[in-house]
Motif scaffolding. Sequence first.
Motif, PDB file in Angstrom:
ATOM      1  N   GLU A 300      31.504  67.814   9.150  1.00 50.36           N
ATOM      2  CA  GLU A 300      31.023  68.494   7.943  1.00 50.36           C
ATOM      3  C   GLU A 300      31.759  68.014   6.702  1.00 50.36           C
ATOM      4  N   ASP A 301      33.045  67.696   6.854  1.00 48.80           N
ATOM      5  CA  ASP A 301      33.821  67.231   5.705  1.00 48.80           C
ATOM      6  C   ASP A 301      33.306  65.893   5.190  1.00 48.80           C
ATOM      7  N   ILE A 302      32.799  65.040   6.100  1.00 50.43           N
ATOM      8  CA  ILE A 302      32.238  63.752   5.688  1.00 50.43           C
ATOM      9  C   ILE A 302      30.950  63.974   4.911  1.00 50.43           C
ATOM     10  N   LEU A 303      30.113  64.877   5.392  1.00 55.62           N
ATOM     11  CA  LEU A 303      28.858  65.174   4.703  1.00 55.62           C
ATOM     12  C   LEU A 303      29.120  65.796   3.329  1.00 55.62           C
ATOM     13  N   ARG A 304      30.137  66.604   3.263  1.00 55.43           N
ATOM     14  CA  ARG A 304      30.500  67.202   1.965  1.00 55.43           C
ATOM     15  C   ARG A 304      30.973  66.111   0.999  1.00 55.43           C
ATOM     16  N   TYR A 305      31.750  65.147   1.502  1.00 57.43           N
ATOM     17  CA  TYR A 305      32.227  64.035   0.666  1.00 57.43           C
ATOM     18  C   TYR A 305      31.034  63.249   0.112  1.00 57.43           C
ATOM     19  N   ILE A 306      30.081  62.932   0.997  1.00 59.69           N
ATOM     20  CA  ILE A 306      28.902  62.175   0.565  1.00 59.69           C
ATOM     21  C   ILE A 306      28.104  62.971  -0.466  1.00 59.69           C
ATOM     22  N   GLY A 307      27.995  64.267  -0.223  1.00 58.53           N
ATOM     23  CA  GLY A 307      27.224  65.117  -1.126  1.00 58.53           C
ATOM     24  C   GLY A 307      27.836  65.269  -2.501  1.00 58.53           C
ATOM     25  N   ASN A 308      29.062  64.841  -2.666  1.00 58.75           N
ATOM     26  CA  ASN A 308      29.729  64.922  -3.971  1.00 58.75           C
ATOM     27  C   ASN A 308      30.031  63.552  -4.560  1.00 58.75           C
ATOM     28  N   LYS A 309      29.491  62.515  -3.926  1.00 63.09           N
ATOM     29  CA  LYS A 309      29.722  61.143  -4.392  1.00 63.09           C
ATOM     30  C   LYS A 309      28.575  60.740  -5.317  1.00 63.09           C
ATOM     31  N   ARG A 310      28.799  60.833  -6.618  1.00 69.57           N
ATOM     32  CA  ARG A 310      27.726  60.628  -7.588  1.00 69.57           C
ATOM     33  C   ARG A 310      27.033  59.278  -7.450  1.00 69.57           C
ATOM     34  N   ASP A 311      27.815  58.222  -7.260  1.00 73.71           N
ATOM     35  CA  ASP A 311      27.227  56.878  -7.192  1.00 73.71           C
ATOM     36  C   ASP A 311      26.195  56.773  -6.081  1.00 73.71           C
ATOM     37  N   TRP A 312      26.440  57.440  -4.961  1.00 76.51           N
ATOM     38  CA  TRP A 312      25.514  57.352  -3.824  1.00 76.51           C
ATOM     39  C   TRP A 312      24.294  58.251  -3.999  1.00 76.51           C
ATOM     40  N   LEU A 313      24.436  59.293  -4.786  1.00 75.30           N
ATOM     41  CA  LEU A 313      23.363  60.277  -4.904  1.00 75.30           C
ATOM     42  C   LEU A 313      22.189  59.798  -5.751  1.00 75.30           C
ATOM     43  N   ARG A 314      22.303  58.595  -6.292  1.00 71.56           N
ATOM     44  CA  ARG A 314      21.142  57.990  -6.968  1.00 71.56           C
ATOM     45  C   ARG A 314      20.138  57.478  -5.932  1.00 71.56           C
ATOM     46  N   ASN A 315      20.618  57.340  -4.685  1.00 72.68           N
ATOM     47  CA  ASN A 315      19.798  56.821  -3.598  1.00 72.68           C
ATOM     48  C   ASN A 315      19.072  57.985  -2.903  1.00 72.68           C
ATOM     49  N   HIS A 316      17.752  57.937  -2.880  1.00 73.43           N
ATOM     50  CA  HIS A 316      16.971  59.042  -2.295  1.00 73.43           C
ATOM     51  C   HIS A 316      17.276  59.215  -0.812  1.00 73.43           C
ATOM     52  N   GLU A 317      17.484  58.112  -0.097  1.00 76.27           N
ATOM     53  CA  GLU A 317      17.719  58.200   1.341  1.00 76.27           C
ATOM     54  C   GLU A 317      19.019  58.934   1.663  1.00 76.27           C
ATOM     55  N   VAL A 318      19.997  58.813   0.782  1.00 75.83           N
ATOM     56  CA  VAL A 318      21.258  59.540   0.977  1.00 75.83           C
ATOM     57  C   VAL A 318      21.002  61.039   0.867  1.00 75.83           C
ATOM     58  N   LYS A 319      20.294  61.442  -0.180  1.00 78.83           N
ATOM     59  CA  LYS A 319      20.003  62.870  -0.378  1.00 78.83           C
ATOM     60  C   LYS A 319      19.093  63.401   0.734  1.00 78.83           C
ATOM     61  N   ARG A 320      18.141  62.602   1.140  1.00 79.10           N
ATOM     62  CA  ARG A 320      17.233  63.025   2.199  1.00 79.10           C
ATOM     63  C   ARG A 320      17.995  63.211   3.515  1.00 79.10           C
ATOM     64  N   GLY A 321      18.894  62.269   3.798  1.00 71.91           N
ATOM     65  CA  GLY A 321      19.681  62.374   5.017  1.00 71.91           C
ATOM     66  C   GLY A 321      20.513  63.640   5.041  1.00 71.91           C
ATOM     67  N   LEU A 322      21.089  64.002   3.906  1.00 66.74           N
ATOM     68  CA  LEU A 322      21.902  65.219   3.820  1.00 66.74           C
ATOM     69  C   LEU A 322      21.056  66.471   4.046  1.00 66.74           C
ATOM     70  N   VAL A 323      19.905  66.530   3.393  1.00 68.30           N
ATOM     71  CA  VAL A 323      19.064  67.728   3.484  1.00 68.30           C
ATOM     72  C   VAL A 323      18.525  67.929   4.898  1.00 68.30           C
TER      73      VAL A 323
END
Length: 374
Positions: A300-323
């Motif tokens: 969960e801590d890794i997913l939280r890190y990704i969810g707060n990484k602005r540079d990656w959140l421009r990528n739709h697949e990153v956000k979709r994977g999280l949701v």
Amino acid sequence: MSEIPPLPLPLSELPVAIQRYCDPSAPAQARAMAAKGLVPLKADESVCLLLQLAADVREDIAKDAQGSLAKIPAAIVKSACQSALHSAFLHALAYQVSGNDDLLETLISNHKAADATIDHIAKRCSEALAERIAINEQRLLRAPFIIESLYKNPHMRMSTADRLIDLAVRNNIELHGIPSFKAHADAIQGQAIPQPSPVPLPGDTLFKQTLAADADDPHAVEQDVVEGTETVKAQYKPLSILISELSGAQKMRLALVGSAAARALLIRDKNKQVSHAAVSSPGTTETEAAAFARSKEVGEDILRYIGNKRDWLRNHEVKRGLVFNPKTPIGISLRFISHMRDSDLKDLARSRNVPAAIKSAARQRLDKKEKAGG
């Protein structure tokens, strides 16, 4: 890091003997002869002259000087590498002799070489040269960015990496350029730190074998290793097995210097410091982040890190994977519901794998969009 002035240098900073050939107002024929190495000078002065002219604004002069530099006998270049030349010339020589360990070692031993020059060499040098740089603790403590460059150089021995981390800790130096510095320091705390050795230690060999497997280079490692009662060639051992044999500190460094294949295994490590080193590695790409976000094996801590990484959140697949990942903290998933496409929302509303709150939010979002469209 102190800056090294670029070539060409002002005439006033050049050896007197070469100033007349470097003066743009000097006769063109004299400058042309100098660029071709046809003027009588001492060995070191000749090297300085050609390095200066190789950066000349006149392309023909610069081209001839570069050609002349390539033909200088190694003995003359070595003399220049060990001389008390201007730091700009020594820095230029580091580029000129790239790949020649004998000449680079001469430069490393030159106390007049700037820290930036040693740092440049440290970034990509061989194991032998990395060991040579690593023993000069006085320079390393003065310029800790060299430690960072050595650490990121995959050719440097793992035992030396441990020793340099320990050196920094003992001298209250924090290495901000190494993302896992504190975790690595914690991992080796209380351990016996090996002294410099003329030959690699067992841990060095294992780390090198792992890097070779990570690079998928079957010819890089020829040593036998013993596993149980069978002798197995190291190059035939799967990367996952080799990684499982590494210490925590070794895994953290591998996350930094290894490939995406290594990080894909390290991200699932039970040691949270190791998995964090993998996700926070500067080499981790958006594509990797999207795969991590989809994985049900990451913490969960890794997913939280990704969810707060602005540079990656421009990528739709990153956000979709999280949701769509049921392990993602609900607060993070809900933030990206509004970013989902209609097809994503329909899949979420029907999914049995996501939390009820996410399904409900997806339905509400769909209803709102349908009303707005109606």
